[in-house]
Design a protein around this motif. Structure first.
Motif, mmCIF file in Angstrom:
data_model
loop_
_atom_site.group_PDB
_atom_site.id
_atom_site.type_symbol
_atom_site.label_atom_id
_atom_site.label_comp_id
_atom_site.label_asym_id
_atom_site.label_seq_id
_atom_site.Cartn_x
_atom_site.Cartn_y
_atom_site.Cartn_z
ATOM 1 N N ARG A 12 62.954 25.899 21.713
ATOM 2 C CA ARG A 12 63.558 25.893 23.040
ATOM 3 C C ARG A 12 62.483 26.068 24.098
ATOM 4 O O ARG A 12 61.645 26.971 24.013
ATOM 5 C CB ARG A 12 64.585 27.018 23.160
ATOM 6 C CG ARG A 12 65.303 27.061 24.520
ATOM 7 C CD ARG A 12 66.280 28.211 24.580
ATOM 8 N NE ARG A 12 65.588 29.495 24.645
ATOM 9 C CZ ARG A 12 65.160 30.055 25.788
ATOM 10 N NH1 ARG A 12 65.334 29.422 26.943
ATOM 11 N NH2 ARG A 12 64.561 31.220 25.776
ATOM 12 N N GLY A 13 62.475 25.186 25.084
ATOM 13 C CA GLY A 13 61.520 25.313 26.171
ATOM 14 C C GLY A 13 61.964 26.371 27.158
ATOM 15 O O GLY A 13 63.094 26.893 27.092
ATOM 16 N N PRO A 14 61.083 26.749 28.073
ATOM 17 C CA PRO A 14 61.447 27.734 29.089
ATOM 18 C C PRO A 14 62.617 27.225 29.932
ATOM 19 O O PRO A 14 62.701 26.046 30.257
ATOM 20 C CB PRO A 14 60.169 27.880 29.918
ATOM 21 C CG PRO A 14 59.376 26.644 29.651
ATOM 22 C CD PRO A 14 59.708 26.241 28.247
ATOM 23 N N SER A 15 63.513 28.148 30.252
ATOM 24 C CA SER A 15 64.726 27.773 30.964
ATOM 25 C C SER A 15 64.740 28.348 32.367
ATOM 26 O O SER A 15 63.896 29.179 32.748
ATOM 27 C CB SER A 15 65.951 28.282 30.207
ATOM 28 O OG SER A 15 65.994 29.706 30.251
ATOM 29 N N ASP A 18 64.930 32.042 32.286
ATOM 30 C CA ASP A 18 63.647 32.720 32.098
ATOM 31 C C ASP A 18 62.930 32.902 33.437
ATOM 32 O O ASP A 18 62.326 33.952 33.708
ATOM 33 C CB ASP A 18 62.756 31.915 31.149
ATOM 34 C CG ASP A 18 63.333 31.799 29.750
ATOM 35 O OD1 ASP A 18 64.035 32.740 29.331
ATOM 36 O OD2 ASP A 18 63.085 30.764 29.090
ATOM 37 N N VAL A 19 62.985 31.872 34.268
ATOM 38 C CA VAL A 19 62.359 31.945 35.589
ATOM 39 C C VAL A 19 63.044 33.012 36.438
ATOM 40 O O VAL A 19 62.387 33.825 37.099
ATOM 41 C CB VAL A 19 62.418 30.576 36.293
ATOM 42 C CG1 VAL A 19 61.852 30.677 37.708
ATOM 43 C CG2 VAL A 19 61.674 29.527 35.489
ATOM 44 N N LEU A 22 62.020 36.563 35.331
ATOM 45 C CA LEU A 22 60.662 36.927 35.706
ATOM 46 C C LEU A 22 60.536 37.135 37.207
ATOM 47 O O LEU A 22 59.834 38.040 37.670
ATOM 48 C CB LEU A 22 59.688 35.845 35.234
ATOM 49 C CG LEU A 22 58.209 36.086 35.529
ATOM 50 C CD1 LEU A 22 57.730 37.375 34.848
ATOM 51 C CD2 LEU A 22 57.372 34.906 35.066
ATOM 52 N N GLU A 54 54.209 30.331 35.599
ATOM 53 C CA GLU A 54 53.835 31.287 34.556
ATOM 54 C C GLU A 54 54.549 31.007 33.236
ATOM 55 O O GLU A 54 53.941 31.081 32.163
ATOM 56 C CB GLU A 54 54.122 32.717 35.022
ATOM 57 C CG GLU A 54 53.660 33.773 34.026
ATOM 58 C CD GLU A 54 53.762 35.180 34.586
ATOM 59 O OE1 GLU A 54 53.817 36.131 33.773
ATOM 60 O OE2 GLU A 54 53.801 35.332 35.828
ATOM 61 N N VAL A 55 55.842 30.698 33.316
ATOM 62 C CA VAL A 55 56.585 30.461 32.067
ATOM 63 C C VAL A 55 56.492 29.010 31.616
ATOM 64 O O VAL A 55 56.950 28.664 30.528
ATOM 65 C CB VAL A 55 58.074 30.873 32.216
ATOM 66 C CG1 VAL A 55 58.198 32.318 32.636
ATOM 67 C CG2 VAL A 55 58.810 29.947 33.196
ATOM 68 N N TYR A 57 57.933 26.424 33.194
ATOM 69 C CA TYR A 57 59.199 25.719 33.437
ATOM 70 C C TYR A 57 58.947 24.507 34.318
ATOM 71 O O TYR A 57 58.307 24.607 35.371
ATOM 72 C CB TYR A 57 60.198 26.651 34.122
ATOM 73 C CG TYR A 57 61.493 25.962 34.504
ATOM 74 C CD1 TYR A 57 62.414 25.576 33.545
ATOM 75 C CD2 TYR A 57 61.775 25.688 35.847
ATOM 76 C CE1 TYR A 57 63.601 24.947 33.901
ATOM 77 C CE2 TYR A 57 62.953 25.057 36.213
ATOM 78 C CZ TYR A 57 63.858 24.685 35.225
ATOM 79 O OH TYR A 57 65.034 24.054 35.583
#
Length: 343
Positions: A12-15, A18-19, A22, A54-55, A57
């Motif tokens: 799974r990629g950053p979602s 997640d953003v 953070l 950073e993540v 996305y």
């Protein structure tokens, strides 16, 4: 699956969540930033953008709008990709857009109905474009039930539609008049016409101008033959015209049909231009290499593309609305397929 086989799972990629976690904001705030909305304060926007980096996305095409509120992308809705004119115009639009710093998202449609156009606009909305050029040479676009969306800059190419949007097209009437007058000025009593399909706006404009030119000059108006833009349909029409000894001059609505017509005339022993003079329309690259080289009407596809993109950029950036239709001039290119009639 055996006991020692491990199922392969896609990582799974950053979602967006997640953003949001953070950056310490809501998912709705991340969505507004990702879509270039302006109702986010600058400090929060910077924090969300930093969290995205950073993540790792990466929003889809909306990423281009994160900093400046523009996607630098235009959509092009096109009908009949196989058409020579549409292909050349599309190429010109792409070149002009690239020169202006815009990417192009192409959406082909199968028919110019309200449902097809609405679906195309929905797809372009998902791809995040700043404006749209519609390249559909069909009378369906002129019908009242076809509605274009509010709030999105639009330019229409090759249409007679009465829309509150800029319209750019080749001066079809001028080109047909130049072709017909050239043949009449050579001394032909009248000019036959092989037209394009009835649903084509360009074909209709060329036909009307041919007829009006003959009427204005007091010449007989022969019955119209209709093709489908293909060389095959030109060949079929050429066989019919070759059998009529009264035919001495033909204006063909495009060069591809003229190619087929020339072959039919040669097969039936009708010399070009000795017996029958032929004028085409488009000035495709191959027209100079037909036998004989084809007299034709040159369209400036590059100018149509440039003017279309310029009009759309004005709509998008400056809010300028030039609703007066833009007609790009044509040019008669005289080659060896036309001559005075035999006395």
């Amino acid at each position: 699956m055996t006991a020692d086989e491990t199922p392969v799972r896609r990582r799974r990629g950053p979602s967006m969540a997640d953003v949001a976690q953070l950056a310490g904001v809501s998912g709705q705030t991340v969505s507004r930033v990702a879509n270039g909305r302006r109702n986010v304060d600058e400090a929060t926007r910077d924090r969300v953008l930093a969290a995205m980096r950073e993540v790792g996305y990466r929003p889809n095409s909306a990423a281009r709008a994160l900093r400046n509120g523009q996607f630098r992308s235009i959509g092009v809705i096109v009908f009949e990709l196989s058409s020579f004119g549409n292909t050349r115009t599309l190429d010109a639009i792409a070149r002009a857009a690239t020169a202006s710093g815009y990417a192009v998202n192409l959406i082909p449609v199968l028919d110019a109905t309200q449902g097809a156009l609405s679906g195309a606009f929905d797809r372009l909305g998902e791809q995040a474009v700043d404006g749209v050029i519609i390249l559909i040479e069909a009378h369906q676009l002129d019908e009242a039930e076809v509605l274009l969306p509010d709030g999105l800059p639009v330019v229409v190419v090759d249409s007679n539609a009465d829309f509150d949007y800029p319209i750019v097209d080749t001066d079809q009437a001028q080109g047909a008049r130049l072709a017909t007058e050239h043949l009449l000025d050579l001394g032909h009593r009248t000019v036959w016409h092989l037209g394009g399909p009835a649903e084509s706006f360009a074909a209709s404009r060329r036909l009307r101008s041919w007829r009006q030119t003959l009427t204005d000059r007091g010449c007989p108006v022969p019955p119209v033959l209709t093709g489908d833009w293909s060389a095959g349909s030109g060949y079929d029409a050429g066989r019919e015209l070759a059998a009529d000894p009264e035919v001495t001059a033909v204006f063909v609505a495009n060069d591809q049909m003229a190619l087929g017509l020339l072959r039919a005339l040669h097969e039936h022993g009708r010399a070009v231009p000795g017996d029958i003079s032929v004028v085409g329309f488009d000035d495709m690259e191959e027209a100079a290499h037909f036998w004989p080289p084809l007299t034709t009407i040159r369209q400036s596809f590059a100018e149509v593309g440039r003017r279309s993109v310029d009009a759309l950029v004005n709509e998008m950036q400056a809010g300028e609305h030039h609703h007066q239709p833009v007609a790009v001039a044509t040019e008669l290119v005289v080659r060896a397929s036309t001559a005075p009639p035999r006395s």
